[in-house]
Enzyme design. Sequence first.
Site, PDB file in Angstrom:
ATOM      1  N   CYS A 272       1.269  -1.351   0.279  1.00  0.00           N
ATOM      2  CA  CYS A 272      -0.103  -0.244   0.040  1.00  0.00           C
ATOM      3  C   CYS A 272       0.788   1.123   0.233  1.00  0.00           C
ATOM      4  O   CYS A 272       1.574   1.957   1.177  1.00  0.00           O
ATOM      5  CB  CYS A 272      -1.060   0.062   1.715  1.00  0.00           C
ATOM      6  SG  CYS A 272      -1.804   1.639   1.336  1.00  0.00           S
TER       7      CYS A 272
ATOM      8  N   CYS B 254       0.004   3.893   2.635  1.00  0.00           N
ATOM      9  CA  CYS B 254       0.772   3.581   3.868  1.00  0.00           C
ATOM     10  C   CYS B 254       1.757   4.147   3.828  1.00  0.00           C
ATOM     11  O   CYS B 254       2.296   4.353   5.648  1.00  0.00           O
ATOM     12  CB  CYS B 254      -0.184   2.344   3.925  1.00  0.00           C
ATOM     13  SG  CYS B 254      -1.600   1.950   4.118  1.00  0.00           S
TER      14      CYS B 254
END
Length: 324
Positions: free
Chosen positions: A79, A82
């Site tokens: 991600c 993230c």
Amino acid sequence: MQPRNMSMSGVVDLAAVKAAGEAKAKAEQARAEAARHGGAAAVSPSALVIDVDEAGFERDVIQRSTEVPVVIDFWAEWCEPCKQLGPLLERLTLEANGRFVLAKVDVDANQMLMQQFGIQGIPAVFAVVAGQALPLFQGAAPEQQIRETLAQLVQVAEQRFGLTGLTVDADADPRAGVPAAAPAAGPYDALLDAAVAALDAGDLAGAVQAYKNVLADDPTHPEAKLGLAQAELLARVRDMDPQAVRQAAAASPKDPAAQIAAADLDLAGGHVEDAFGRLVDTVRVTAGDDRDAVRVRLLELFEVVGAEDPRVAKARTALARVLF
């Protein structure tokens, strides 16, 4: 608290008074026990950011949340957002110096936790306070908005649950290096601190005035606007008889005062959509000054929840439909 996606249902959940009281009592008991043993042990900065898995979740998050708010960062290696949010949350955690703990959960390795929290996408950030889960926001967000979100979480944890955080000893952790510099004091910090102190003391009128003092100089100050909206809501519902208010609202569906009072109770109890729906329906069946009073209160409740909450956007659309 920005961003506020779904967060305010927990933040102003006065229906959880019993749970809050029990958590506050536990926190006070723990502090008293620590004092009898020479005070609570200090933790190292590295203990403020932890990796958590399903096996240790009960101990590291649920049980720990009775001592200090636990912010949960659901992330994954693949991600990209993230990778931006994670380091920012870690830095803000260290700056907070024990006011909350950051628990990082790799969703690829902990699918059950992801399902239990109903996460549809990552990054997703939750908090657990005294065993109660509060969704904070999903996706990346500007640093200032995240700071405000976390500041409000800390404020609520202190006021509602008596959680004052952990004592941190930077010298106890050789890996910590130089402690993070404290954020520079803002021009309104003293007034905002006074508002928080007034709330801690149950002086809602004093808190309202402190927030108004900030807004008199800076009408768009986000923390003061949010604080004022919440303090005014708490002041309105504090002396209400919930049963009597709801009976009056049920008996008089077109009475603006009765519906406004019930909507305040709805929102204070965390029933955000019920509060908004009640006032939109009342706008629909009223006119003139009555309608305007209901509309104004609805806008005030939007301030309590936050403009970025999807429930606010939905209610704004519904309000526009009944007005125009």
